[in-house]
Design a protein around this motif. Structure first.
Motif, PDB file in Angstrom:
ATOM      1  N   LYS A   1       0.826  -1.214   0.000  1.00  0.00           N
ATOM      2  CA  LYS A   1       0.000   0.000   0.000  1.00  0.00           C
ATOM      3  C   LYS A   1       0.859   1.262   0.000  1.00  0.00           C
ATOM      4  N   GLU A   2       2.066   1.190   0.580  1.00  0.00           N
ATOM      5  CA  GLU A   2       2.939   2.362   0.588  1.00  0.00           C
ATOM      6  C   GLU A   2       3.378   2.718  -0.836  1.00  0.00           C
ATOM      7  N   ILE A   3       3.746   1.700  -1.604  1.00  0.00           N
ATOM      8  CA  ILE A   3       4.170   1.946  -2.993  1.00  0.00           C
ATOM      9  C   ILE A   3       2.968   2.349  -3.845  1.00  0.00           C
ATOM     10  N   CYS A   4       1.796   1.798  -3.516  1.00  0.00           N
ATOM     11  CA  CYS A   4       0.570   2.214  -4.216  1.00  0.00           C
ATOM     12  C   CYS A   4       0.318   3.699  -4.010  1.00  0.00           C
ATOM     13  N   GLU A   5       0.458   4.149  -2.764  1.00  0.00           N
ATOM     14  CA  GLU A   5       0.182   5.559  -2.463  1.00  0.00           C
ATOM     15  C   GLU A   5       1.193   6.472  -3.136  1.00  0.00           C
ATOM     16  N   GLN A   6       2.446   6.023  -3.247  1.00  0.00           N
ATOM     17  CA  GLN A   6       3.447   6.805  -3.970  1.00  0.00           C
ATOM     18  C   GLN A   6       3.043   6.982  -5.434  1.00  0.00           C
ATOM     19  N   ALA A   7       2.497   5.926  -6.015  1.00  0.00           N
ATOM     20  CA  ALA A   7       2.058   6.003  -7.417  1.00  0.00           C
ATOM     21  C   ALA A   7       0.902   6.979  -7.566  1.00  0.00           C
ATOM     22  N   VAL A   8      -0.069   6.920  -6.638  1.00  0.00           N
ATOM     23  CA  VAL A   8      -1.209   7.840  -6.683  1.00  0.00           C
ATOM     24  C   VAL A   8      -0.720   9.288  -6.589  1.00  0.00           C
ATOM     25  N   ASP A   9       0.183   9.550  -5.637  1.00  0.00           N
ATOM     26  CA  ASP A   9       0.724  10.904  -5.469  1.00  0.00           C
ATOM     27  C   ASP A   9       1.419  11.374  -6.749  1.00  0.00           C
ATOM     28  N   SER A  10       2.151  10.467  -7.379  1.00  0.00           N
ATOM     29  CA  SER A  10       2.882  10.829  -8.589  1.00  0.00           C
ATOM     30  C   SER A  10       1.927  11.138  -9.738  1.00  0.00           C
ATOM     31  N   PHE A  11       0.872  10.334  -9.902  1.00  0.00           N
ATOM     32  CA  PHE A  11      -0.117  10.602 -10.946  1.00  0.00           C
ATOM     33  C   PHE A  11      -0.813  11.942 -10.688  1.00  0.00           C
ATOM     34  N   GLU A  12      -1.177  12.189  -9.433  1.00  0.00           N
ATOM     35  CA  GLU A  12      -1.887  13.420  -9.092  1.00  0.00           C
ATOM     36  C   GLU A  12      -1.022  14.644  -9.370  1.00  0.00           C
ATOM     37  N   GLU A  13       0.233  14.605  -8.915  1.00  0.00           N
ATOM     38  CA  GLU A  13       1.132  15.742  -9.093  1.00  0.00           C
ATOM     39  C   GLU A  13       1.466  15.956 -10.565  1.00  0.00           C
ATOM     40  N   ASN A  14       1.719  14.862 -11.285  1.00  0.00           N
ATOM     41  CA  ASN A  14       2.053  14.963 -12.699  1.00  0.00           C
ATOM     42  C   ASN A  14       0.897  15.539 -13.506  1.00  0.00           C
ATOM     43  N   TYR A  15      -0.311  15.078 -13.222  1.00  0.00           N
ATOM     44  CA  TYR A  15      -1.451  15.544 -14.018  1.00  0.00           C
ATOM     45  C   TYR A  15      -1.740  17.029 -13.764  1.00  0.00           C
ATOM     46  N   LYS A  16      -1.445  17.509 -12.571  1.00  0.00           N
ATOM     47  CA  LYS A  16      -1.626  18.937 -12.295  1.00  0.00           C
ATOM     48  C   LYS A  16      -0.738  19.779 -13.190  1.00  0.00           C
TER      49      LYS A  16
END
Length: 280
Positions: free
Chosen positions: A119-134
């Motif tokens: 779940k920690e690596i999953c959350e890192q991926a979510v954060d990266s998608f969110e920041e990148n898409y912004k």
């Protein structure tokens, strides 16, 4: 009545009275209410990609655009070199451009499935998608990111599997750990079939773990047939019967010492397409 208003210091107040507006709208802003000094914070600059990250993104675009000889590849980048960001940025750029591809299955797909072991690596991926898409996304199109993982591998209480099915036709990212996908496979085969039919790209983070029975079982339910063998006509058979692009991401493209059957299986699952960017 307005025509009869005379130009004077009271004209604004008379005008406000006729329109039933409060007298406050006619008052000038007092200088005492204005701050003598203001501080303006700049938006955090999104750092550019390093050369090796950029070149890896260009390499991955061949697969997203359907112009590579295979639909499978594994990217090997050392820990701490930003491997998550470089893959996410390549995917976000592709989404923002409208998912251009010579392959209709990939072009018309709804989902990118990102599989991670924890779940920690999953959350890192979510954060990266969110920041990148912004910073890199299409301002006219939003991106839906589904979190599909829970404590102990269970499905999170608030995961809306019905919403995932309803999002078919809309660009979305599903970030899941392998345990939760296994539970979906066992309990909701209809949803797994929906994912198989509408997913264009699967990214397996920590891809050296893909040889486990759990990973192979989930991918099999997504249309991957690992029993295929090379023939004279197809020296590199495509394991995906659904035409899904499979991208592996790891710092170690081998198992154990490297000289074993597990390593051979790992590389075969990616068609021996291993990309090592030059890092300086």
């Amino acid at each position: 009545e307005i025509e009869n208003i005379k130009k004077s210091s009271r004209m604004l107040r008379e005008f406000a009275t006729i329109l039933d507006l409060p007298p406050a709208v006619t008052e000038k802003t007092r200088s005492s209410q204005m701050e003598s000094t203001i501080t303006v914070e700049s938006l955090v600059r999104y750092p550019p990609l390093y050369d090796y990250q950029f070149s890896t993104g260009r390499y991955l675009r061949k697969f997203l655009f359907g112009r590579a000889a295979s639909k499978r590849t594994m990217v090997t980048i050392p820990t701490g070199a930003g491997k998550t960001r470089l893959v996410v940025e390549a995917l976000v750029e592709w989404i923002a451009e409208g998912k251009p591809s010579d392959d209709e299955q990939i072009k018309n797909s709804s989902f990118i499935l990102w599989i991670a072991p924890s779940k920690e690596i999953c959350e890192q991926a979510v954060d990266s998608f969110e920041e990148n898409y912004k910073h890199r996304g299409n301002p006219k199109q939003s991106l839906t990111i589904h979190r599909v993982w829970g404590k102990g591998g269970s499905l999170p209480d608030d995961v809306d599997t019905a919403q995932i099915s309803e999002d078919v036709g809309v660009s979305g990212v599903i970030v899941a750990n392998i345990q939760s996908l296994t539970k979906i496979k066992n309990k909701d085969p209809e949803l797994m079939n929906t994912l198989a039919e509408n997913t264009g790209v699967i990214v397996v983070d920590e891809a050296h773990g893909i040889t486990t029975n759990e990973h192979r079982s989930v991918l099999k339910s997504m249309g991957f047939d690992w029993s295929l063998r090379a023939t004279k006509d197809k020296p590199k058979p495509e394991f995906s019967t659904k035409g899904i692009v499979l991208i592996g991401l790891t710092a170690t493209d081998f198992r154990g010492s490297g000289d074993n059957e597990s390593t051979k299986l790992l590389k075969r699952m990616f068609g021996n397409e291993i990309f090592h960017p030059i890092i300086q």
